[in-house]
Scaffold this active site. Structure first.
Site, short mmCIF file in Angstrom:
data_model
loop_
_atom_site.label_atom_id
_atom_site.label_comp_id
_atom_site.label_asym_id
_atom_site.label_seq_id
_atom_site.Cartn_x
_atom_site.Cartn_y
_atom_site.Cartn_z
N ASN A 151 -6.91 8.70 4.83
CA ASN A 151 -8.02 8.35 5.73
C ASN A 151 -7.42 7.61 6.93
O ASN A 151 -6.23 7.26 6.92
CB ASN A 151 -9.10 7.55 5.01
CG ASN A 151 -8.58 6.27 4.42
OD1 ASN A 151 -7.94 5.48 5.11
ND2 ASN A 151 -8.81 6.06 3.15
N ASP A 205 -4.73 10.92 -1.98
CA ASP A 205 -4.21 9.71 -1.33
C ASP A 205 -3.90 8.63 -2.39
O ASP A 205 -2.80 8.05 -2.43
CB ASP A 205 -5.28 9.21 -0.36
CG ASP A 205 -4.78 8.20 0.64
OD1 ASP A 205 -3.57 7.95 0.69
OD2 ASP A 205 -5.62 7.65 1.38
#
Ligand code: ADP
Length: 174
Positions: A25, A35
């Site tokens: 992000n 992530d």
């Protein structure tokens, strides 16, 4: 010619690539999905290096070390959040793939693995995202021969795997 592979698996487990791509992000400070898995596998050194980058706009890419990951580098890119298709999502997503490959070439990275950017929490339709991923990577490789030797698309679920396999078959590459 660059080899393009399509596999199912956990991108953090790949041992045979120089770089894995993170669908990050814009804060670059970690999150869920791929992530989270990458930061967990890499260890705290990765977060520390990411902090110093002060974020990344959607469509761009930033390179860090791989820390405890098998590969030497992580290329962080920020995919678009799907908002119905009228907010330049396709262009931003294509930019992610192109900018990751450009960043890789600049670092003399010759093998790179991509997850299906934006198709998890960011809600991009899987087929549409896959078409952009495959088209953008193939176009880049054709326009810049001799730089990247191997690209792996790493899919996390069977549906995405089938979508990519069909696409590659249509394009005559698998
Ligand atoms: P985004 O916010 O860009 O949508 P996500 O991490 O939520 O990112 O999802 C992107 C894609 O990565 C999804 O298709 C998801 O299933 C997949 N994914 C999640 N964890 C992993 C992993 N460990 N290895 C490879 N792909 C993963």
């Amino acid at each position: 010619m660059t080899m393009i592979h399509v596999i199912k698996g956990d991108i953090t487990r790949l041992t045979d690539v120089d770089a894995i791509v993170n669908a990050a992000n814009s804060s670059l400070l970690g999150g869920g999905g791929v992530d989270g898995a990458i930061h967990k596998a890499a260890g705290p050194g990765l977060l520390e290096e990411c902090r110093a980058l002060h974020g990344c706009p959607a469509g761009e890419a930033r390179v860090t070390g791989g820390y405890r990951l098998p590969g030497r580098y992580v290329i962080h890119t920020v995919g678009p959040v799907w908002r119905g298709g009228g907010k330049k999502e396709d262009e931003v997503l294509a930019g992610c793939y192109r900018n990751c490959l450009e960043a890789a070439a600049r670092k003399r990275i010759t093998s790179i693995a991509f997850p299906a950017i934006s198709t998890g929490i960011y809600g991009y339709p899987k087929e549409r995202a896959a078409g952009i991923a495959v088209h953008t990577v193939q176009s880049y490789l054709e326009e810049h021969p001799g730089k990247i030797e191997k690209v792996i698309f790493v899919l996390f679920d069977d549906e995405s795997l089938q979508i990519y396999k069909e696409l590659m078959k249509k394009r005559g590459r698998v």
